[in-house]
Design an enzyme around this catalytic site. Structure first.
Site, short mmCIF file in Angstrom:
data_model
loop_
_atom_site.label_atom_id
_atom_site.label_comp_id
_atom_site.label_asym_id
_atom_site.label_seq_id
_atom_site.Cartn_x
_atom_site.Cartn_y
_atom_site.Cartn_z
CB CYS A 186 -8.57 -28.44 10.91
SG CYS A 186 -9.34 -26.88 11.39
CB CYS B 241 -5.76 -25.65 7.86
SG CYS B 241 -6.29 -25.58 9.57
CB CYS C 154 -10.83 -27.23 8.08
SG CYS C 154 -9.43 -26.16 7.65
CG ASP D 252 -0.28 0.10 2.52
OD1 ASP D 252 0.96 0.29 2.55
OD2 ASP D 252 -0.96 0.01 3.55
CG HIS E 246 -8.81 -22.54 10.89
ND1 HIS E 246 -9.25 -23.64 10.20
CD2 HIS E 246 -9.88 -21.72 10.99
CE1 HIS E 246 -10.53 -23.50 9.91
NE2 HIS E 246 -10.94 -22.34 10.38
CG ASP F 240 -5.80 -5.35 1.88
OD1 ASP F 240 -6.44 -4.55 1.17
OD2 ASP F 240 -5.41 -5.05 3.02
#
Lengths: 373, 373
Positions: A311, A308, A306, A95, A337, A268
């Protein structure tokens, strides 16, 4: 397909404005719609590059304001830019620092060339304008740099919004004319608050300048959700179809889906990483406060189904214990996660656009989320 | 070699008392001498199990006192023990909680069966003695449980040390007689402060009880280094050669090497993880304060030649920046490095014992460390 444009439009939804695209940058290709986790101080908080890779993050955001203050341009230049400093090999969007100057910094004094302000860290007096911002973003070597803009608060009266857009347009021109890093794309930012005609004027004048991409700024700054969608609707139609569109600072699943339906490609937000550190998990069916006592003996994963790392390996019971004890691992596991959850969500969204089911998918997302509220 | 004993003695140094051994536990084999990182609250601070695996950690320590308070026995039992709660598949040693009761807890009241105290977290009145400690360690399901002992401070007069050892011996017997988890080994703890004859008496009486391993407790509690070695020397000769010996709470490279030279096989300490969180790196040539300004532009790794994830991927400049900004990643990277550094050190040490160069290696370590002090 040979790379003729930075942005390829692969599919457009027939029922909505949703687009499936591909953005080419010096450090790789981004599949859009995309969500970018925020790495404010040269790290996505609590994560390392390999976590982001595992989480399928394709692009992250760096904050010019924060990196200007710490570690400063000399240290970044010494490392050869932000990518090598933090050892992140995929694309980075930076940015401009404008948003932080107008939200974090104290004692601002606006000039036609930028803004004097006091650092929120040590009070040091600093000047940041389009030239300084672009110089810092050149040092950072980001794949996409953002034009320096003035971000007005909400609410804001019409006169102030008009004046601000004039400044933002001047600064956009100066940002575009400044030297950039090799291959660095510069995006212009549409401002104008809640005033549709001012946003239109801003969009049209930016398009005259011919940026390779456009952001919609000044949304998700406290205004009602409907105002936010109106601001998007007041900007998108005046932006070229062939260029990527980016709504800054947005990371709520349903809101991203609504914006994509209105033709937005990029997002974002600090949300997934920030709420993880407050003990909240993002799931496809709404947010879950993992710190709550009711999970103390729950041996299920943070989110059923999930895939990930968190998880696959740990229970709510364990993650809750870690959070209760302020253990770093608790923050990390939930951050892993949450970033995974948003990236998986965007992947689902891209697939839905491709196979023509986006509208139904979006309505299902809304229903799923409401169930849990 | 078939497993006939828990502990196999593979090599003994000819010049010193150093031993190269192998300890069999329900969850795997430990190569000794070994250093165990401390996972106080069911996590080695800032690390996850895969980091420990990558760091070659073979066994970790859990703190019974902390886990009793949070999350408490019910939550651990519900998860099926500490291994599955934290998803750590290799061996765990749990301490008895004795040390914490006598260092952290307030308002202690000693009885023949244990100790009443107030939780350091919420003031709750709790009783912990050998029966309660062994019951909690049974629930934790650790591979090695420690007998509940009284840990006296330094300095401590002779009379108090004598009385304390009598209590510790009573509690050792009660700990051994209590029910244990399947396959769980119970180690006795030699106390006695700086009094060689009291330590000898304690060791000899413990050996009568025939524990599968013995610890030397009450060292590294503030006494001069020489006193510490004397306490080890006053204990080791009275412990059986065929059983592992464990000095509790020690993690300084040179001190571990000196203790190994005196016949010790196992160590644990919060040092590598704690000093990481204060910005200090452990290296083979002494500690390095990575936070120091002189590293701001240093593009070398935290330790030259180190193969850990931190050193393979990031510069001192970057790690220093993360620490300066209080980023979690900074603490994590230094923790990864420090645990790696100690495990690599133990690996070097084991190799040196095997090929008969331990004495020279130990002297070199002392020299290397002094250079940097």
């Amino acid at each position: 397909m040979p790379k003729m444009f930075e942005f390829e439009l692969l599919h457009v939804c027939r029922q909505t404005g949703a687009r499936r695209g591909r953005l080419h940058t010096p450090n790789g290709v981004i599949e859009t719609p995309v969500f970018m986790p925020v790495g404010t101080q040269a790290t996505v908080k609590a994560l390392e590059p390999r976590d982001l890779g595992e989480n399928d993050a394709s692009m992250i955001l760096g904050n010019t304001y924060h990196l200007l203050l710490r570690p400063g341009p000399e240290v970044i230049a010494n490392a050869g830019g932000l990518h090598s400093f933090m050892n992140w090999k995929r694309p980075i969007l930076t940015d401009s620092g404008g948003f932080q100057v107008f939200s974090l910094a104290k004692m601002r004094k606006l000039t036609p060339d930028g803004c004097w302000f006091n650092s929120h860290l040590d009070g040091r007096r600093i000047f940041l304008g389009p030239r300084e911002s672009m110089e810092m973003q050149r040092t950072l070597g980001s794949d996409i740099a953002m034009a320096f803009d003035e971000c007005i608060p909400w609410p804001c009266d019409r006169e102030r919004a008009e004046k601000s857009v004039s400044i933002t347009l001047d600064w956009a021109r100066m940002s575009l004319d400044a030297p950039h890093a090799p291959g660095q794309l510069v995006f212009g930012i549409v401002q104008g608050g809640v005033y549709a005609d001012i946003r239109r004027r801003c969009a049209e004048e930016l398009v005259q300048m011919d940026f390779p991409g456009y952001a919609i700024g000044g949304v998700s700054v406290g205004e009602p959700e409907e105002e936010m969608y109106k601001a998007v609707e007041a900007s998108v139609p005046f932006l070229p179809e062939t260029k990527p569109r980016y709504v800054m600072g947005l990371g709520v699943m349903t809101q991203m889906a609504e914006c994509v339906a209105r033709g937005v490609d990029m997002f974002d937000c600090v949300l997934p990483t920030r709420i993880a550190r407050h003990g909240t998990a993002i799931t496809r069916h709404g947010n879950v406060a993992i710190k709550a006592a009711k999970w103390a003996k729950d041996l299920g994963p943070v989110e059923e189904g999930c895939e990930c790392y968190c998880c696959r390996n740990f229970s709510r019971s364990y993650v809750r214990h870690l959070l209760a004890c302020d253990e770093i691992l608790g923050l990390r596991l939930l951050t892993i996660h949450n970033v995974w959850a948003l990236n998986r969500f965007m992947k689902e969204m891209r697939a839905a656009i491709e196979d023509g089911t986006f509208y139904d998918w979006k309505e299902q997302v809304k229903k799923d989320t409401k169930e849990n509220e």
